[in-house]
Scaffold this motif. Structure first.
Motif, PDB file in Angstrom:
ATOM      1  N   ALA A   1      28.089  13.577 -12.705  1.00  0.00           N
ATOM      2  CA  ALA A   1      28.298  14.989 -12.376  1.00  0.00           C
ATOM      3  C   ALA A   1      27.919  15.827 -13.593  1.00  0.00           C
ATOM      4  O   ALA A   1      28.589  15.789 -14.629  1.00  0.00           O
ATOM      5  CB  ALA A   1      29.747  15.228 -11.985  1.00  0.00           C
ATOM      6  N   ASN A   2      26.845  16.601 -13.456  1.00  0.00           N
ATOM      7  CA  ASN A   2      26.309  17.383 -14.572  1.00  0.00           C
ATOM      8  C   ASN A   2      26.776  18.843 -14.501  1.00  0.00           C
ATOM      9  O   ASN A   2      27.215  19.314 -13.464  1.00  0.00           O
ATOM     10  CB  ASN A   2      24.781  17.321 -14.552  1.00  0.00           C
ATOM     11  CG  ASN A   2      24.168  17.890 -15.822  1.00  0.00           C
ATOM     12  OD1 ASN A   2      24.806  17.883 -16.875  1.00  0.00           O
ATOM     13  ND2 ASN A   2      22.935  18.356 -15.735  1.00  0.00           N
ATOM     14  N   LYS A   3      26.666  19.508 -15.635  1.00  0.00           N
ATOM     15  CA  LYS A   3      27.007  20.928 -15.782  1.00  0.00           C
ATOM     16  C   LYS A   3      28.494  21.154 -15.508  1.00  0.00           C
ATOM     17  O   LYS A   3      28.881  22.032 -14.717  1.00  0.00           O
ATOM     18  CB  LYS A   3      26.129  21.799 -14.877  1.00  0.00           C
ATOM     19  CG  LYS A   3      24.622  21.565 -15.111  1.00  0.00           C
ATOM     20  CD  LYS A   3      23.748  22.447 -14.246  1.00  0.00           C
ATOM     21  CE  LYS A   3      22.271  22.113 -14.433  1.00  0.00           C
ATOM     22  NZ  LYS A   3      21.369  22.915 -13.580  1.00  0.00           N
ATOM     23  N   ILE A   4      29.311  20.347 -16.164  1.00  0.00           N
ATOM     24  CA  ILE A   4      30.766  20.429 -16.015  1.00  0.00           C
ATOM     25  C   ILE A   4      31.274  21.822 -16.380  1.00  0.00           C
ATOM     26  O   ILE A   4      32.279  22.297 -15.831  1.00  0.00           O
ATOM     27  CB  ILE A   4      31.457  19.348 -16.895  1.00  0.00           C
ATOM     28  CG1 ILE A   4      32.961  19.328 -16.702  1.00  0.00           C
ATOM     29  CG2 ILE A   4      31.104  19.506 -18.354  1.00  0.00           C
ATOM     30  CD1 ILE A   4      33.413  18.825 -15.384  1.00  0.00           C
ATOM     31  N   ASP A   5      30.529  22.501 -17.248  1.00  0.00           N
ATOM     32  CA  ASP A   5      30.930  23.844 -17.690  1.00  0.00           C
ATOM     33  C   ASP A   5      30.761  24.890 -16.584  1.00  0.00           C
ATOM     34  O   ASP A   5      31.296  25.998 -16.677  1.00  0.00           O
ATOM     35  CB  ASP A   5      30.108  24.263 -18.917  1.00  0.00           C
ATOM     36  CG  ASP A   5      28.621  24.015 -18.745  1.00  0.00           C
ATOM     37  OD1 ASP A   5      28.254  22.946 -18.224  1.00  0.00           O
ATOM     38  OD2 ASP A   5      27.817  24.885 -19.142  1.00  0.00           O
ATOM     39  N   LYS A   6      29.996  24.549 -15.498  1.00  0.00           N
ATOM     40  CA  LYS A   6      29.761  25.512 -14.420  1.00  0.00           C
ATOM     41  C   LYS A   6      30.512  25.145 -13.145  1.00  0.00           C
ATOM     42  O   LYS A   6      30.341  25.780 -12.111  1.00  0.00           O
ATOM     43  CB  LYS A   6      28.260  25.596 -14.119  1.00  0.00           C
ATOM     44  CG  LYS A   6      27.424  26.113 -15.276  1.00  0.00           C
ATOM     45  CD  LYS A   6      25.960  26.213 -14.890  1.00  0.00           C
ATOM     46  CE  LYS A   6      25.119  26.745 -16.063  1.00  0.00           C
ATOM     47  NZ  LYS A   6      23.688  26.821 -15.714  1.00  0.00           N
ATOM     48  N   ALA A   7      31.320  24.092 -13.202  1.00  0.00           N
ATOM     49  CA  ALA A   7      31.965  23.583 -11.993  1.00  0.00           C
ATOM     50  C   ALA A   7      33.263  24.318 -11.696  1.00  0.00           C
ATOM     51  O   ALA A   7      33.944  24.805 -12.592  1.00  0.00           O
ATOM     52  CB  ALA A   7      32.246  22.094 -12.155  1.00  0.00           C
ATOM     53  N   ASN A   8      33.613  24.367 -10.389  1.00  0.00           N
ATOM     54  CA  ASN A   8      34.928  24.889 -10.032  1.00  0.00           C
ATOM     55  C   ASN A   8      35.919  23.730 -10.000  1.00  0.00           C
ATOM     56  O   ASN A   8      35.572  22.585  -9.695  1.00  0.00           O
ATOM     57  CB  ASN A   8      34.889  25.640  -8.691  1.00  0.00           C
ATOM     58  CG  ASN A   8      34.533  24.725  -7.526  1.00  0.00           C
ATOM     59  OD1 ASN A   8      35.312  23.865  -7.144  1.00  0.00           O
ATOM     60  ND2 ASN A   8      33.344  24.933  -6.953  1.00  0.00           N
ATOM     61  N   SER A   9      37.149  24.011 -10.315  1.00  0.00           N
ATOM     62  CA  SER A   9      38.164  22.971 -10.462  1.00  0.00           C
ATOM     63  C   SER A   9      38.432  22.232  -9.150  1.00  0.00           C
ATOM     64  O   SER A   9      38.771  21.049  -9.154  1.00  0.00           O
ATOM     65  CB  SER A   9      39.466  23.578 -10.998  1.00  0.00           C
ATOM     66  OG  SER A   9      39.919  24.614 -10.140  1.00  0.00           O
ATOM     67  N   LEU A  10      38.232  22.908  -7.998  1.00  0.00           N
ATOM     68  CA  LEU A  10      38.474  22.273  -6.710  1.00  0.00           C
ATOM     69  C   LEU A  10      37.523  21.095  -6.500  1.00  0.00           C
ATOM     70  O   LEU A  10      37.943  20.003  -6.106  1.00  0.00           O
ATOM     71  CB  LEU A  10      38.312  23.292  -5.581  1.00  0.00           C
ATOM     72  CG  LEU A  10      38.485  22.733  -4.145  1.00  0.00           C
ATOM     73  CD1 LEU A  10      39.894  22.162  -3.958  1.00  0.00           C
ATOM     74  CD2 LEU A  10      38.200  23.830  -3.111  1.00  0.00           C
ATOM     75  N   LEU A  11      36.226  21.316  -6.770  1.00  0.00           N
ATOM     76  CA  LEU A  11      35.231  20.251  -6.597  1.00  0.00           C
ATOM     77  C   LEU A  11      35.505  19.105  -7.567  1.00  0.00           C
ATOM     78  O   LEU A  11      35.395  17.928  -7.194  1.00  0.00           O
ATOM     79  CB  LEU A  11      33.814  20.807  -6.815  1.00  0.00           C
ATOM     80  CG  LEU A  11      32.680  19.783  -6.700  1.00  0.00           C
ATOM     81  CD1 LEU A  11      32.698  19.090  -5.338  1.00  0.00           C
ATOM     82  CD2 LEU A  11      31.323  20.458  -6.941  1.00  0.00           C
ATOM     83  N   ILE A  12      35.877  19.423  -8.785  1.00  0.00           N
ATOM     84  CA  ILE A  12      36.175  18.377  -9.779  1.00  0.00           C
ATOM     85  C   ILE A  12      37.338  17.513  -9.298  1.00  0.00           C
ATOM     86  O   ILE A  12      37.276  16.278  -9.361  1.00  0.00           O
ATOM     87  CB  ILE A  12      36.496  19.004 -11.151  1.00  0.00           C
ATOM     88  CG1 ILE A  12      35.234  19.640 -11.750  1.00  0.00           C
ATOM     89  CG2 ILE A  12      37.054  17.949 -12.109  1.00  0.00           C
ATOM     90  CD1 ILE A  12      35.476  20.381 -13.043  1.00  0.00           C
TER      91      ILE A  12
ATOM     92  N   ASP B   1      24.275  18.497  -9.720  1.00  0.00           N
ATOM     93  CA  ASP B   1      24.677  19.735 -10.391  1.00  0.00           C
ATOM     94  C   ASP B   1      25.997  20.212  -9.779  1.00  0.00           C
ATOM     95  O   ASP B   1      26.060  20.571  -8.597  1.00  0.00           O
ATOM     96  CB  ASP B   1      23.570  20.776 -10.181  1.00  0.00           C
ATOM     97  CG  ASP B   1      23.862  22.102 -10.870  1.00  0.00           C
ATOM     98  OD1 ASP B   1      25.020  22.320 -11.301  1.00  0.00           O
ATOM     99  OD2 ASP B   1      22.942  22.933 -10.957  1.00  0.00           O
ATOM    100  N   LEU B   2      27.051  20.214 -10.591  1.00  0.00           N
ATOM    101  CA  LEU B   2      28.369  20.626 -10.099  1.00  0.00           C
ATOM    102  C   LEU B   2      28.406  22.087  -9.668  1.00  0.00           C
ATOM    103  O   LEU B   2      29.260  22.480  -8.873  1.00  0.00           O
ATOM    104  CB  LEU B   2      29.425  20.381 -11.183  1.00  0.00           C
ATOM    105  CG  LEU B   2      29.837  18.916 -11.391  1.00  0.00           C
ATOM    106  CD1 LEU B   2      30.655  18.772 -12.672  1.00  0.00           C
ATOM    107  CD2 LEU B   2      30.632  18.400 -10.193  1.00  0.00           C
ATOM    108  N   GLY B   3      27.484  22.891 -10.184  1.00  0.00           N
ATOM    109  CA  GLY B   3      27.466  24.307  -9.822  1.00  0.00           C
ATOM    110  C   GLY B   3      26.621  24.601  -8.607  1.00  0.00           C
ATOM    111  O   GLY B   3      26.565  25.744  -8.146  1.00  0.00           O
TER     112      GLY B   3
END
Length: 460
Positions: free
Chosen positions: A338-349, A311-313
């Motif tokens: 990597a799931n929940k791309i809509d909840k991720a912060n750009s730094l982690l991505i 979970d990316l978030g």
């Protein structure tokens, strides 16, 4: 299940289409007297005067009673599946009509067929070899493009032709070696030991390649066991539901909802994948959940592919790296998802793209980039060998015989190295020929045939 010589002379009958009510049903008869017996109850043309591969309209009657209007297809020996006279009667699909027609022929001395008896007769009558006969069953049960292609290739002799060619070459050397045994006092050499070594080494390369293909063949035939693993609430059940396009698994915000396995099959790119949604991986004091976590770890060890879902978030790079190290130690191919791309912060991505560029970013809940995930899954299941049309071993019996062939061929090489006497060398060559012959049916037993054909459906 074995057949006596008397039984092989019987005319046999079976329903060749699935049980149940349908528009039509096909009833198949095979045997020397099949056309003669059907002609006795068929009202239309005289079937015994008609050429092979023709279809005739008429009625089937029990005395004066009309059972049904039918189409009768004739296949005159040897131009039939079994190389015997074969008649296929297309009736209406009523179970009452089917039973009446079969009972009528049983009264006339026709015997109900045993499982696989039509195909066994085809094998015994030289229509094809044993490996091709087994491929008939695989073709019937093929549920994907890959398994269909593998079975069709084997049924048409792709696998058998390679084995036959190997065996023919080895038979020649075996005969030359054994001929030398009759001239031991003359000290003559009919078979060059250098040529024999070159042949055996060439055979070993082919046999070992076929053995190695079994892993791929097993995947094609039975599906790829694929475990979806990750922390609780990473979205494993949501991903399974999204891939299946149905609500198969319970989805909840409560961590640890999945306590046991949920499994289903998905066809991706012509290959069957058996997806397994597992309990979330974490330390837990809940006894039932702990059992589920333990079972998940066991499933991961035996899987052919793992989808590591996070979970990316709710995950940082340190935790992701730790999990990836554990997966690498398992030695099982895995996909980083990597799931929940809509909840991720750009730094982690950005960090993931730099450190793990093969990561697939999705949103299982929104069904975003599922096609990208499927493409990655197919990429890891290497089908290049299969797609080029190379022979692939899909049968455990063939795999076992090939393994024993390899052992015997290695013994032949060992004998050549140690300059053993011709009688021992001939013995090892004969063993190799025996195991190769088991595959195609040159070497068989009644028990072997019974085991193979008993797994067929009745009408085949």
């Amino acid at each position: 299940m074995s057949f006596s010589l008397a039984e092989r002379e019987d005319t046999i009958i079976a329903l060749a289409t699935p049980q149940g009510v349908g528009a039509i049903a096909v009833i198949r008869l095979s045997g020397k007297n099949a056309i003669k017996i059907v002609n006795e109850v068929f009202y239309g043309k005289d079937l015994e005067k008609q050429p092979s591969h023709t279809i005739h309209f008429g009625t089937i009657r029990d005395g004066e009673k009309i059972i049904d209007e039918v189409l009768v297809s004739l296949f005159v020996t040897p131009k039939s599946f079994t190389k015997e006279n074969v008649v296929e009667i297309s009736t209406h699909g009523s179970s009452y009509i089917i039973n009446q027609v079969i009972r009528l022929f049983v009264k006339k001395g026709v015997r109900p067929a045993k499982p696989g008896e039509f195909t066994q007769r085809a094998f015994l009558n030289g229509q094809f070899d044993l490996a091709q006969a087994e491929a008939v069953a695989d073709l019937i049960h093929a549920d994907s493009e890959a398994s269909h292609s593998a079975a069709l290739n084997q049924m048409r002799g792709g696998f058998s032709s390679e084995i036959q060619e190997l065996r023919t070459q080895l038979i020649h050397f075996a005969s030359m070696i054994e001929l030398e045994l009759d001239f031991t006092e003359e000290d003559v050499e009919f078979a060059s030991r250098d040529d024999l070594r070159a042949l055996v080494e060439r055979l070993l390369r082919v046999v070992e390649e076929l053995i190695l293909s079994f892993d791929l063949g097993n995947v094609i035939k039975n599906g790829v066991p694929t475990v979806i693993a990750g922390k609780p609430n990473a979205g494993k059940s949501t991903l399974l539901n999204a891939l299946l396009n149905e609500e198969k698994a319970i989805v909840s915000d409560i961590a640890g909802t999945t306590r046991d396995f949920i499994e289903d099959e998905i066809n991706i790119g012509g290959v069957i994948f058996r997806f397994i949604d597992t309990a979330g991986l974490r330390e837990t004091t809940d006894t039932i959940e702990a059992i589920g976590v333990s079972r998940t770890q066991e499933k991961m060890k035996t899987a052919s592919l793992i989808l590591y879902l996070f979970d990316l978030g709710d995950t940082d790079l340190v935790e992701i790296n730790r999990d990836i190290n554990k997966l690498e130690n398992l030695g099982v191919p895995f996909v980083k998802v990597a799931n929940k791309i809509d909840k991720a912060n750009s730094l982690l991505i950005n960090e993931l793209k730099e450190k793990h560029p093969d990561t697939i970013f999705i949103s299982a809940g929104n069904k975003d980039n599922l096609e990208g995930l499927k493409a990655k899954i197919l990429e890891l299941v290497n089908l290049d060998k299969f797609k080029t049309g190379n022979t692939v071993v899909t049968n455990i019996r063939h795999y076992d015989s090939l393994t024993k062939t390899r052992e015997s061929l290695l013994d032949v090489l060992g004998g050549l190295d140690n300059e053993v006497t011709n009688d021992f060398l001939a013995m090892d060559i004969r063993r190799s020929l025996h195991f190769l012959g088991e595959i195609t049916g040159e070497i068989t037993t009644d028990d072997l045939l019974a085991n193979i054909f008993s797994k067929f459906c009745i009408g085949k």
